[in-house]
Each structure stands twice: as structure tokens, then as C-alpha cells.
Design an enzyme around this catalytic site. Structure first.
Site, short mmCIF file in Angstrom:
data_model
loop_
_atom_site.label_atom_id
_atom_site.label_comp_id
_atom_site.label_asym_id
_atom_site.label_seq_id
_atom_site.Cartn_x
_atom_site.Cartn_y
_atom_site.Cartn_z
N HIS A 1 -2.37 -1.03 -3.41
CA HIS A 1 -3.57 -0.22 -3.22
C HIS A 1 -3.49 1.03 -4.09
CE1 HIS A 1 -4.21 -2.00 1.08
NE2 HIS A 1 -4.49 -2.86 0.12
N SER B 1 0.86 -1.17 0.00
CA SER B 1 0.00 0.00 0.00
C SER B 1 0.90 1.23 0.00
CB SER B 1 -0.95 -0.04 1.21
OG SER B 1 -1.86 1.04 1.15
N ASP C 1 -4.54 -4.94 5.73
CA ASP C 1 -4.84 -5.79 4.58
C ASP C 1 -3.72 -6.81 4.40
OD1 ASP C 1 -6.30 -6.69 2.40
OD2 ASP C 1 -5.35 -5.29 1.01
#
Length: 196
Positions: free
Chosen positions: A44, A17, A137
Site C-alpha cells: 500500500h 501495508s 486487505d
């Protein structure tokens, strides 16, 4: 539990991310063009903006890099990048499924969805690598990977721009190796070499 995989080659999933572009570049950079594994990249991304991630990574590795397509096939020695506003599933023997993410989170694309489906389709040949990023995540997805016999690496705190994702992964107690960014590429090569 060790899942029986239809694949005859390993699949490496790189998930990241915030701070991920630099981390992904450093991991992919040293990988050889003849890597005997398929590579999936889930970073992401803002679904409302056009992403240049695939083009940027293609300039930074010897491996061919392309955007994942629905129904596409995983092949060793190639990198597939999950497109913005889609989730990627590994659906069956070396096939890709893409889902629209919708307007609301979870994180997009979801590392958890990718890793859970990778786990059940690739079994012991799955390698999840959790790189820099905020949030948690991948924490659920790596549980699936290990449950099905796969392996997990995570970036260490000292080299992570944001330690949320790798820290959450490490906190499960399931990560095989916690590595500085500069060592992850070699660790991937060594790991996948055991299957060739």
C-alpha cells in the site's frame, strides 16, 4: 476446485501495508537469483507521493526488481512491484494489467484484486504471502487463491509491525502456514521448489 493454469511456473504474491518495507526486504533478501517463480509485490502506497520502493528492494535482493508495466509479462526469477496509484491484475497467460485506482479507496494497490486474478489464472501455482499491515486487505483474495487450489502463508503476530492484514488472513482458517518473518523466505523457496 482446482483451476487449470496456463503458467508452467509458480507465481508468488507478497502483499503488505504498514511496516511493509522492512518485511518485504527480509523476505526478498534470502531468495536466490535463480528462483523458479515470478514474484509480485503489492505494498500500500500513498498515490500522491513518488515511490522509491522498487529501487530500495532492488538493492536488497539478488533477484532483478522492476516496476510492473501494463501488458508486461511475468517471468520466473524476477520481481515486479505494483506502482503507486495503480491496481495490478493478472489478466491471462503470464500478462499484467494495470488499472488506475481513482481518488478513493479500496487500499492502493489492492491485494484483493491482485490475489483474485492471480487465483483464477495461476490455480495451484499461486502462492499468496500476507505480510504486516493495517486493515483487512487480502482477506477476500486469499479465499480466491485457496478456492482455485493455491496456497497462502501469513506473517505471525510476534514479528508483524501491524497484525491487521495477517490477522484477518489467519482468521479465515485458510492459511497453510503462519510464520515468523525470518522463516518466510525459506518457506517460499521450499514451496516453489516443488514445481521445478
Amino acid at each position: 476446485m482446482t483451476a487449470v493454469s496456463p503458467l508452467r511456473f509458480p507465481v508468488v504474491a507478497l502483499v503488505a501495508s504498514a511496516g511493509g518495507l522492512d518485511a518485504l526486504s527480509q523476505v526478498l533478501g534470502p531468495l536466490p537469483a535463480d528462483l523458479p517463480a515470478a514474484v509480485l509485490v503489492a505494498q500500500h502506497l500513498d498515490p500522491s507521493r513518488t515511490s522509491q520502493l522498487t529501487a530500495i528492494l532492488a538493492r536488497r535482493t539478488a533477484l532483478p526488481v522492476g516496476e510492473a508495466a501494463d501488458g508486461g509479462e511475468l517471468v520466473p526469477g524476477a520481481v515486479l512491484v505494483v506502482p503507486a496509484a495503480r491496481h495490478l491484475l493478472v489478466t491471462s497467460a503470464a500478462r499484467i494489467g494495470l488499472l488506475d485506482t481513482g481518488a478513493l479507496p479500496p487500499a492502493r494497490p489492492s491485494a484483493d484484486l491482485l490475489l483474485a486474478t492471480l487465483a483464477v489464472t495461476c490455480g495451484a501455482r499461486a502462492l499468496a504471502v500476507v505480510l504486516t499491515g493495517r486493515g483487512t486487505d487480502a482477506q477476500i483474495g486469499i479465499r480466491a487463491v485457496v478456492h482455485c487450489g493455491g496456497t497462502v502463508f501469513a506473517q505471525d503476530e510476534g514479528t508483524s509491525a501491524h497484525f491487521g492484514m495477517p490477522g484477518a488472513a489467519i482468521g479465515t482458517g485458510l492459511v497453510r502456514a503462519v510464520l515468523p518473518l525470518a522463516e518466510i523466505g525459506k518457506a517460499i523457496v521450499d514451496h516453489v521448489g516443488r514445481y521445478s
